[in-house]
Design a protein around this motif. Structure first.
Motif, PDB file in Angstrom:
ATOM      1  N   LEU A 139       0.810  -1.021   0.117  1.00  0.00           N
ATOM      2  CA  LEU A 139       0.286   0.221   0.248  1.00  0.00           C
ATOM      3  C   LEU A 139       0.958   1.320   0.348  1.00  0.00           C
ATOM      4  CD1 LEU A 139      -2.557  -1.275   2.611  1.00  0.00           C
ATOM      5  CD2 LEU A 139      -3.314  -1.360   0.515  1.00  0.00           C
ATOM      6  N   PHE A 140      -0.278   2.197  -0.388  1.00  0.00           N
ATOM      7  CA  PHE A 140       1.065   3.577   0.223  1.00  0.00           C
ATOM      8  C   PHE A 140       2.204   4.111   1.053  1.00  0.00           C
ATOM      9  CE2 PHE A 140       1.227   8.376   0.522  1.00  0.00           C
ATOM     10  CZ  PHE A 140       2.644   8.252  -1.030  1.00  0.00           C
ATOM     11  N   TRP A 141       1.061   4.001   1.874  1.00  0.00           N
ATOM     12  CA  TRP A 141       1.725   4.082   3.260  1.00  0.00           C
ATOM     13  C   TRP A 141       2.637   2.910   4.432  1.00  0.00           C
ATOM     14  CZ3 TRP A 141       2.263   0.615   7.331  1.00  0.00           C
ATOM     15  CH2 TRP A 141       0.843  -0.341   7.298  1.00  0.00           C
ATOM     16  N   GLN A 142       2.685   1.763   3.346  1.00  0.00           N
ATOM     17  CA  GLN A 142       4.113   1.066   3.776  1.00  0.00           C
ATOM     18  C   GLN A 142       4.939   0.498   2.795  1.00  0.00           C
ATOM     19  OE1 GLN A 142       1.416  -2.390   2.315  1.00  0.00           O
ATOM     20  NE2 GLN A 142       1.619  -3.612   3.933  1.00  0.00           N
ATOM     21  N   TYR A 161      10.788   5.421   3.888  1.00  0.00           N
ATOM     22  CA  TYR A 161      11.970   6.405   2.835  1.00  0.00           C
ATOM     23  C   TYR A 161      12.302   6.829   4.479  1.00  0.00           C
ATOM     24  CZ  TYR A 161      10.092   6.981  -1.637  1.00  0.00           C
ATOM     25  OH  TYR A 161      10.427   6.905  -2.924  1.00  0.00           O
ATOM     26  N   ALA A 185       5.919   4.476   1.556  1.00  0.00           N
ATOM     27  CA  ALA A 185       6.017   5.363   2.182  1.00  0.00           C
ATOM     28  C   ALA A 185       6.807   5.518   3.224  1.00  0.00           C
ATOM     29  CB  ALA A 185       4.929   6.543   2.409  1.00  0.00           C
ATOM     30  N   ALA A 186       6.680   4.289   4.237  1.00  0.00           N
ATOM     31  CA  ALA A 186       7.444   3.608   5.580  1.00  0.00           C
ATOM     32  C   ALA A 186       9.125   3.301   5.128  1.00  0.00           C
ATOM     33  CB  ALA A 186       6.400   2.991   6.152  1.00  0.00           C
TER      34      ALA A 186
END
Length: 259
Positions: free
Chosen positions: A8-11, A16, A13-14
């Motif tokens: 997922l997008f938040w995964q 980074y 982003a994590a």
């Protein structure tokens, strides 16, 4: 086997957070690299996203022209990167030698890999050609870049030794032989080190990607061995061509050292 996990997008982003950790470390150490880290991260992200969309299009519209064009673009950017990262300003002749060495070594290795090792049908299948070309070009770029800097540094630091050999009657080839050999060794060393540690110390990217996508580890191993040998061939050909032609740019037509 299980299918690949779709992040997922938040995964994503994590992930980074690791860049943030690096930035904190260099700031604490007082190393002025924050700007370079930021630019490198942004460029990597944008470039990979762009390549992702390009590959989706290529996979859906497979054509020899599109595949060949992308390989040429990758090669051109690799040559440009080598020239830009050189420690000194390169002569026009040296730039031509870099381009010739890279192009010759990479294309010979890639053609052999496609038509002899894999026997691809059709030969321009982008699912195979583009990733393989990327790995071969990337490793050859690293080898040539190391060879360029090592050759230049050697010719400059051992100027007196080379001139003394010329005065004693040595040809430019013999006067620069040790420097050329050391430049070749320095360029090839990272590839050799990768081969030594592969499988025991680390799993290479191509093999890891195939395993994560559900491919049998044994099949992934076969592909990894083949591509690694292809990389060795490409790096060896590219670098030997460069060092054997590159040293000549330091001498004029009268066989005098001209830095």
């Amino acid at each position: 086997m299980d299918s690949t996990i779709d992040m997922l997008f938040w995964q994503l982003a994590a992930a980074y957070l690791f860049v943030l950790l690096l930035t904190v470390i260099v700031r604490i150490k007082g190393i002025p690299r924050e700007k370079e880290i930021f630019i490198a991260t942004v460029r990597m992200t944008l470039q990979l996203i762009l390549v992702g969309y390009i590959l989706v299009y290529l996979f859906e519209h497979s054509h020899p022209f599109y595949t060949s064009l992308l390989v040429v673009i990758m090669l051109a950017f690799a040559i440009r990167t080598i020239i830009k990262r050189a420690k000194v300003k390169l002569s026009r002749r040296m730039k031509r030698i870099i381009a010739f060495s890279m192009t010759s070594g990479i294309l010979l290795s890639l053609i052999c890999f496609i038509f002899v090792v894999l026997r691809l049908s059709p030969w321009y299948d982008p699912r195979y050609v583009i990733p393989i070309a990327g790995m071969i070009i990337g490793n050859s770029m690293t080898g040539i870049a190391l060879g360029v800097n090592s050759l230049i540094e050697g010719m400059r630091s051992q100027k007196d030794k080379v001139e003394a050999a010329l005065m004693l009657g040595a040809t430019p080839k013999h006067a620069a032989q040790d420097i050329v050999n050391k430049a070749f060794d320095a360029a090839l060393l990272p590839t050799i080190n990768s081969m030594v540690g592969m499988g025991i110390i680390f799993l290479p990217g191509m093999m890891t990607g195939q395993i994560l996508s559900g491919t049998s580890p044994l099949v992934a191993v076969e592909y990894q061995i083949a591509i690694m040998l292809g990389i060795v061939g490409s790096v060896s050909l590219s670098v030997i061509l460069f060092v054997q032609l590159g040293y000549q740019t330091f001498f004029n037509r009268h066989s005098q050292l001209d830095l």
